[in-house]
Scaffold this active site. Sequence first.
Site, PDB file in Angstrom:
ATOM      1  N   GLU A  61       6.342   1.371   4.829  1.00 45.03           N
ATOM      2  CA  GLU A  61       5.537   0.199   4.464  1.00 45.03           C
ATOM      3  C   GLU A  61       4.209   0.322   5.221  1.00 45.03           C
ATOM      4  O   GLU A  61       4.163   0.124   6.442  1.00 45.03           O
ATOM      5  CB  GLU A  61       6.297  -1.072   4.855  1.00 45.03           C
ATOM      6  CG  GLU A  61       5.475  -2.345   4.852  1.00 45.03           C
ATOM      7  CD  GLU A  61       4.694  -2.577   3.554  1.00 45.03           C
ATOM      8  OE1 GLU A  61       5.295  -2.555   2.483  1.00 45.03           O
ATOM      9  OE2 GLU A  61       3.467  -2.770   3.635  1.00 45.03           O
TER      10      GLU A  61
ATOM     11  N   CYS B 218      14.538  -2.453   0.988  1.00 47.24           N
ATOM     12  CA  CYS B 218      14.614  -2.904  -0.402  1.00 47.24           C
ATOM     13  C   CYS B 218      15.848  -2.261  -1.047  1.00 47.24           C
ATOM     14  O   CYS B 218      16.175  -1.103  -0.771  1.00 47.24           O
ATOM     15  CB  CYS B 218      13.341  -2.537  -1.149  1.00 47.24           C
ATOM     16  SG  CYS B 218      11.891  -3.334  -0.420  1.00 47.24           S
TER      17      CYS B 218
ATOM     18  N   CYS C 283       8.803   8.072  -7.556  1.00 46.18           N
ATOM     19  CA  CYS C 283       8.775   6.844  -6.753  1.00 46.18           C
ATOM     20  C   CYS C 283      10.162   6.481  -6.260  1.00 46.18           C
ATOM     21  O   CYS C 283      11.110   6.439  -7.042  1.00 46.18           O
ATOM     22  CB  CYS C 283       8.330   5.651  -7.587  1.00 46.18           C
ATOM     23  SG  CYS C 283       6.803   5.864  -8.410  1.00 46.18           S
TER      24      CYS C 283
ATOM     25  N   CYS D 134      11.898   3.334   6.722  1.00 45.71           N
ATOM     26  CA  CYS D 134      11.278   2.028   6.517  1.00 45.71           C
ATOM     27  C   CYS D 134      12.291   0.967   6.904  1.00 45.71           C
ATOM     28  O   CYS D 134      13.480   1.095   6.621  1.00 45.71           O
ATOM     29  CB  CYS D 134      10.872   1.848   5.053  1.00 45.71           C
ATOM     30  SG  CYS D 134      10.081   0.246   4.728  1.00 45.71           S
TER      31      CYS D 134
ATOM     32  N   CYS E  95       0.165  11.151  -3.039  1.00 45.08           N
ATOM     33  CA  CYS E  95       0.992  10.021  -2.609  1.00 45.08           C
ATOM     34  C   CYS E  95       1.367  10.274  -1.154  1.00 45.08           C
ATOM     35  O   CYS E  95       2.012  11.266  -0.832  1.00 45.08           O
ATOM     36  CB  CYS E  95       2.222   9.931  -3.518  1.00 45.08           C
ATOM     37  SG  CYS E  95       3.321   8.584  -3.081  1.00 45.08           S
TER      38      CYS E  95
ATOM     39  N   HIS F  59       8.657  -6.779  -8.359  1.00 43.59           N
ATOM     40  CA  HIS F  59      10.047  -6.439  -8.693  1.00 43.59           C
ATOM     41  C   HIS F  59      10.951  -7.595  -9.098  1.00 43.59           C
ATOM     42  O   HIS F  59      12.076  -7.379  -9.541  1.00 43.59           O
ATOM     43  CB  HIS F  59      10.730  -5.659  -7.564  1.00 43.59           C
ATOM     44  CG  HIS F  59       9.997  -4.439  -7.127  1.00 43.59           C
ATOM     45  ND1 HIS F  59       9.367  -3.599  -8.016  1.00 43.59           N
ATOM     46  CD2 HIS F  59       9.764  -3.912  -5.893  1.00 43.59           C
ATOM     47  CE1 HIS F  59       8.806  -2.606  -7.340  1.00 43.59           C
ATOM     48  NE2 HIS F  59       9.013  -2.777  -6.052  1.00 43.59           N
TER      49      HIS F  59
ATOM     50  N   GLU G  85       7.432  12.880   3.386  1.00 41.31           N
ATOM     51  CA  GLU G  85       7.019  13.637   2.224  1.00 41.31           C
ATOM     52  C   GLU G  85       5.640  13.196   1.741  1.00 41.31           C
ATOM     53  O   GLU G  85       5.287  12.016   1.818  1.00 41.31           O
ATOM     54  CB  GLU G  85       8.064  13.487   1.117  1.00 41.31           C
ATOM     55  CG  GLU G  85       9.389  14.079   1.577  1.00 41.31           C
ATOM     56  CD  GLU G  85      10.539  13.927   0.603  1.00 41.31           C
ATOM     57  OE1 GLU G  85      11.192  14.944   0.339  1.00 41.31           O
ATOM     58  OE2 GLU G  85      10.791  12.829   0.118  1.00 41.31           O
TER      59      GLU G  85
ATOM     60  N   CYS H   4      15.690   1.393  -2.946  1.00 43.33           N
ATOM     61  CA  CYS H   4      14.758   2.404  -2.428  1.00 43.33           C
ATOM     62  C   CYS H   4      15.457   3.375  -1.487  1.00 43.33           C
ATOM     63  O   CYS H   4      16.096   2.955  -0.515  1.00 43.33           O
ATOM     64  CB  CYS H   4      13.610   1.713  -1.704  1.00 43.33           C
ATOM     65  SG  CYS H   4      12.509   2.852  -0.858  1.00 43.33           S
TER      66      CYS H   4
ATOM     67  N   ASN I 188      14.044   5.095 -10.511  1.00 39.43           N
ATOM     68  CA  ASN I 188      14.440   6.486 -10.284  1.00 39.43           C
ATOM     69  C   ASN I 188      15.712   6.499  -9.454  1.00 39.43           C
ATOM     70  O   ASN I 188      15.721   6.015  -8.332  1.00 39.43           O
ATOM     71  CB  ASN I 188      13.328   7.242  -9.563  1.00 39.43           C
ATOM     72  CG  ASN I 188      12.133   7.449 -10.458  1.00 39.43           C
ATOM     73  OD1 ASN I 188      12.262   7.985 -11.563  1.00 39.43           O
ATOM     74  ND2 ASN I 188      10.969   6.988 -10.033  1.00 39.43           N
TER      75      ASN I 188
HETATM   76  N1  SAH Z   1       6.518   0.334   1.040  1.00 35.89           N
HETATM   77  C1  SAH Z   1       5.538   0.206   0.045  1.00 35.89           C
HETATM   78  C2  SAH Z   1       5.026   1.521  -0.517  1.00 35.89           C
HETATM   79  C3  SAH Z   1       6.039   2.603  -0.803  1.00 35.89           C
HETATM   80  S1  SAH Z   1       7.081   2.472  -2.163  1.00 35.89           S
HETATM   81  C4  SAH Z   1       6.023  -0.693  -1.067  1.00 35.89           C
HETATM   82  O1  SAH Z   1       7.193  -0.998  -1.096  1.00 35.89           O
HETATM   83  O2  SAH Z   1       5.193  -1.108  -1.869  1.00 35.89           O
HETATM   84  C5  SAH Z   1       6.101   2.726  -3.648  1.00 35.89           C
HETATM   85  C6  SAH Z   1       6.695   1.997  -4.863  1.00 35.89           C
HETATM   86  O3  SAH Z   1       7.912   2.607  -5.320  1.00 35.89           O
HETATM   87  C7  SAH Z   1       7.037   0.565  -4.545  1.00 35.89           C
HETATM   88  O4  SAH Z   1       6.627  -0.297  -5.576  1.00 35.89           O
HETATM   89  C8  SAH Z   1       8.538   0.619  -4.475  1.00 35.89           C
HETATM   90  O5  SAH Z   1       9.122  -0.633  -4.639  1.00 35.89           O
HETATM   91  C9  SAH Z   1       8.866   1.580  -5.568  1.00 35.89           C
HETATM   92  N2  SAH Z   1      10.231   2.109  -5.521  1.00 35.89           N
HETATM   93  C10 SAH Z   1      11.067   2.144  -4.460  1.00 35.89           C
HETATM   94  N3  SAH Z   1      12.251   2.690  -4.814  1.00 35.89           N
HETATM   95  C11 SAH Z   1      12.154   3.018  -6.130  1.00 35.89           C
HETATM   96  C12 SAH Z   1      13.038   3.659  -7.053  1.00 35.89           C
HETATM   97  N4  SAH Z   1      14.235   4.095  -6.679  1.00 35.89           N
HETATM   98  N5  SAH Z   1      12.590   3.834  -8.307  1.00 35.89           N
HETATM   99  C13 SAH Z   1      11.353   3.447  -8.677  1.00 35.89           C
HETATM  100  N6  SAH Z   1      10.474   2.861  -7.841  1.00 35.89           N
HETATM  101  C14 SAH Z   1      10.864   2.642  -6.572  1.00 35.89           C
HETATM  102 FE1  SF4 Z   2      10.171   0.173   2.428  1.00 32.74          FE
HETATM  103 FE2  SF4 Z   2       8.659   0.141   0.203  1.00 32.74          FE
HETATM  104 FE3  SF4 Z   2      11.111   1.285   0.188  1.00 32.74          FE
HETATM  105 FE4  SF4 Z   2      10.870  -1.369   0.382  1.00 32.74          FE
HETATM  106  S1  SF4 Z   2      10.257  -0.066  -1.355  1.00 32.74           S
HETATM  107  S2  SF4 Z   2      12.248  -0.065   1.613  1.00 32.74           S
HETATM  108  S3  SF4 Z   2       9.030  -1.557   1.634  1.00 32.74           S
HETATM  109  S4  SF4 Z   2       9.320   1.977   1.362  1.00 32.74           S
END
Ligand code: SAH
Ligand code: SF4
Length: 369
Positions: A171, A114, A344, A110, A103, A226, A90, A117, A301
Amino acid sequence: MTNLLDLAPSALAAFFAERGEKPFRARQVSRWVHQRFVADVGAMTDLAKPLRERLAAEAQVRGPTVIRDTTSADGTRKWLLDAGNGNAVEAVYIPEDDRGTLCVSSQAGCALDCAFCATGKQGFNRNLTTAEIVGQLWHANRALLADGVTGSWVEHGRPPITNVVLMGMGEPLANFDHVVPALQLMLDDNAYGLSRRRVTLSTSGLVPLIDRLRDACPVALAVSLHAPNDELRDRLVPINRRHPLRELMAACVRYLPAAPRDFVTFEYVMLDGVNDQPRHAAELVALTRDVPCKFNLIPFNPFPGAGFAVTPRERIVAFQQALQEAGLVATIRKTRGDDIDAACGQLAGQVRDRTKRRLATRIVPAPVH
Ligand code: SAH
Ligand code: SF4
């Protein structure tokens, strides 16, 4: 057949040099592709006809295939793009008063998993190519222009996308070899011409690759923090087990001399009862004492099966105030596009889960203009 979207400025120069053409041809073609968003080599009218014919036989501009195109009530627009084999990624356009931010995704899925996510939940599928990464920018500009996008900056003759954040799926540093050429195109004057401060790469903290980025192509850096201590971060951001906080903070400090901004942005997702207590704020202040930084607090989110809840607003504000009282800059990220699952952490490229059957008949190519 070479996809011209795959070629960084140096590779495009080499492409023409190998064919005995002058370097300015590469710059001309780059402007057709990345500034006028032209897909048809035949339409590049300032190239001599024999060159155009040769180019048409050996190269093309192959943008992404759009599976779905959704616009949110707040103007945020999301494109779901085919990544082959039932995968999709996306790209999200976020218009603001004085800029248009895209974005961008860097991987289908990925591997870093995390805990909070949606992209992580689907596992890793594959790295996107340079063409697929820069193609998101190419396509968004093209589609927005074709649809008559408005915005003060567009009226001043600038392209719709003025800022890029690599904060979509994946990532970016784990796909270093394709991301760096894409960054070079974003920065190149004959391509997108964005200043380094308008391009932000967000990483979960791949320490050795932060150093490599500094040396190869420093852009604004955001780090997904985080958690303020290793014990909690090991759980929320598992890559922390390999690159713990002390190393991560040191890598941020090493990055800054080369960075276009004199601070690192720490992203901090607000998870109810998990990382949002006053003691966490105090720990963050101590952790980042030697790192010039700004905090961006992201309301979590939700997505189905996430297993976390978002911190209530008043406690997010209290957390922000605790950081501010200690002298840190902290903002709360506005959530945009959540009605279309574009906020996000909600990006999941849900072709498999939700729409696979319908899609069999609905994959439509990107519009040709
Ligand atoms: N992989 C990279 C970039 C993509 S994620 C990273 O992790 O930094 C972009 C941002 O959204 C990151 O800070 C991630 O931790 C955050 N993110 C992931 N899942 C989320 C969620 N469910 N709600 C809010 N932010 C989230
Ligand atoms: Fe991958 Fe970023 Fe999501 Fe972590 S927050 S699983 S590094 S996309």
